[in-house]
Design a protein around this motif. Structure first.
Motif, PDB file in Angstrom:
ATOM      1  N   GLU A  47      21.551  33.615  10.930  1.00  0.00           N
ATOM      2  CA  GLU A  47      22.286  34.589  11.740  1.00  0.00           C
ATOM      3  C   GLU A  47      23.761  34.635  11.351  1.00  0.00           C
ATOM      4  N   PHE A  50      24.123  36.602   8.136  1.00  0.00           N
ATOM      5  CA  PHE A  50      24.036  38.050   8.350  1.00  0.00           C
ATOM      6  C   PHE A  50      25.346  38.587   8.921  1.00  0.00           C
ATOM      7  N   MET A  51      25.969  37.829   9.811  1.00  0.00           N
ATOM      8  CA  MET A  51      27.257  38.255  10.369  1.00  0.00           C
ATOM      9  C   MET A  51      28.334  38.273   9.285  1.00  0.00           C
ATOM     10  N   ILE A  53      27.868  38.560   6.016  1.00  0.00           N
ATOM     11  CA  ILE A  53      27.558  39.612   5.053  1.00  0.00           C
ATOM     12  C   ILE A  53      28.030  40.971   5.557  1.00  0.00           C
ATOM     13  N   SER A  54      27.902  41.204   6.864  1.00  0.00           N
ATOM     14  CA  SER A  54      28.227  42.523   7.420  1.00  0.00           C
ATOM     15  C   SER A  54      29.698  42.884   7.287  1.00  0.00           C
ATOM     16  N   ASP A  55      30.545  41.914   6.995  1.00  0.00           N
ATOM     17  CA  ASP A  55      31.967  42.186   6.788  1.00  0.00           C
ATOM     18  C   ASP A  55      32.246  42.735   5.394  1.00  0.00           C
ATOM     19  N   GLU A  57      31.193  45.358   2.029  1.00  0.00           N
ATOM     20  CA  GLU A  57      30.473  46.561   1.615  1.00  0.00           C
ATOM     21  C   GLU A  57      29.123  46.147   1.037  1.00  0.00           C
ATOM     22  N   ALA A  58      28.114  46.981   1.252  1.00  0.00           N
ATOM     23  CA  ALA A  58      26.755  46.624   0.874  1.00  0.00           C
ATOM     24  C   ALA A  58      26.631  46.282  -0.606  1.00  0.00           C
ATOM     25  N   ALA A 114      19.798  42.010   6.618  1.00  0.00           N
ATOM     26  CA  ALA A 114      21.198  41.824   7.015  1.00  0.00           C
ATOM     27  C   ALA A 114      21.866  43.147   7.359  1.00  0.00           C
ATOM     28  N   TYR A 115      21.523  44.188   6.622  1.00  0.00           N
ATOM     29  CA  TYR A 115      22.153  45.495   6.823  1.00  0.00           C
ATOM     30  C   TYR A 115      21.280  46.456   7.622  1.00  0.00           C
ATOM     31  N   ASN A 116      20.193  45.948   8.174  1.00  0.00           N
ATOM     32  CA  ASN A 116      19.357  46.745   9.071  1.00  0.00           C
ATOM     33  C   ASN A 116      18.930  48.069   8.449  1.00  0.00           C
ATOM     34  N   THR A 118      19.935  49.486   5.310  1.00  0.00           N
ATOM     35  CA  THR A 118      20.755  50.167   4.304  1.00  0.00           C
ATOM     36  C   THR A 118      20.086  50.107   2.932  1.00  0.00           C
TER      37      THR A 118
END
Length: 223
Positions: A47, A50-51, A53-55, A57-58, A114-116, A118
């Motif tokens: 978790e 994933f947080m 990674i979300s910071d 750009e993909a 992680a990017y739900n 994308t």
């Protein structure tokens, strides 16, 4: 040798969570600038990753994970190209070096989660089967090549493996590609096998029989 093949179960999955270890999560967290990852609760590492990674750009995140897992196989230019392509295509199915498909799948699905969504969703097929030699014949641990050849009679003619490797699947011909087509083989004993591959290569729908016979020719090298 004659074999009786039984397909006990075939499942489609979009992730193999055990592929990524806590050590992987900690090292990746460090690469995504998360401090003191090694001190975090092991149950929260995924978790937290994933947080972190979300910071990013993909495509930048993809490049970081690709570099972590495949720096010995890909150069910087290839990593940058794949990190861009992953947002548009299922690179883990289309990349010309099929030996990288398995690792690319696990990377793609980590990023997909992680990017739900994308990244495009790819899937794997896990098959539990028994490959039992005929009575009176010796049980031998089978290679990936042998396993694929034995599955041939139970697969649809439209299956991609059969279409691309017809002679290797149906004749006594070398099939080195089998090592990369089958990602993982777990052996309970010399009869029961659990195999994993890409849905791209072999889907549940490709299996047209649950019980069938197969013949495996054993090549004896001439002296």
């Amino acid at each position: 040798m004659n074999y009786q093949i039984t397909i006990n179960r075939a499942n489609t999955v979009d992730e193999v969570e055990e592929y990524w270890t806590n050590e992987d999560y900690i090292k990746l967290l460090e690469k995504f600038d998360y401090p003191d990852a090694a001190e975090a609760d092991p149950a929260s590492l995924r978790e937290l990753l994933f947080m972190a990674i979300s910071d990013f750009e993909a495509r930048d995140a993809a490049a970081i994970v690709l570099e972590y897992k495949l720096s010995e196989d890909l150069n910087e230019g290839q990593i940058q190209q794949i990190s861009n392509d992953m947002l548009l295509d299922k690179v883990c199915e289309e990349y010309p070096e099929i030996g990288l498909h398995s690792t690319l799948f696990h990377i793609n699905q980590l990023l997909f989660k992680a990017y739900n969504g994308t990244f495009l969703n790819a899937k794997a097929t896990i098959i539990e089967c028994s490959l039992a030699p005929a009575e009176g014949e010796n049980e031998n641990e089978l290679t990936k090549e042998s396993i694929l050849k034995l599955l041939n009679n139970g697969l649809s003619g439209s299956n991609l493996i059969k279409r691309l490797f017809d002679s290797q699947m149906s004749e006594n011909a070398p099939f080195p590609e089998a090592e990369d087509i089958l990602w993982d083989v777990k052996i309970t004993d010399n009869v029961n096998y659990t195999i994993m591959t890409s849905e791209y290569w072999l889907s549940k729908d490709d299996i047209i029989a649950s019980e069938f016979e197969g013949v495996l020719e054993i090549v004896v090298d001439a002296e």
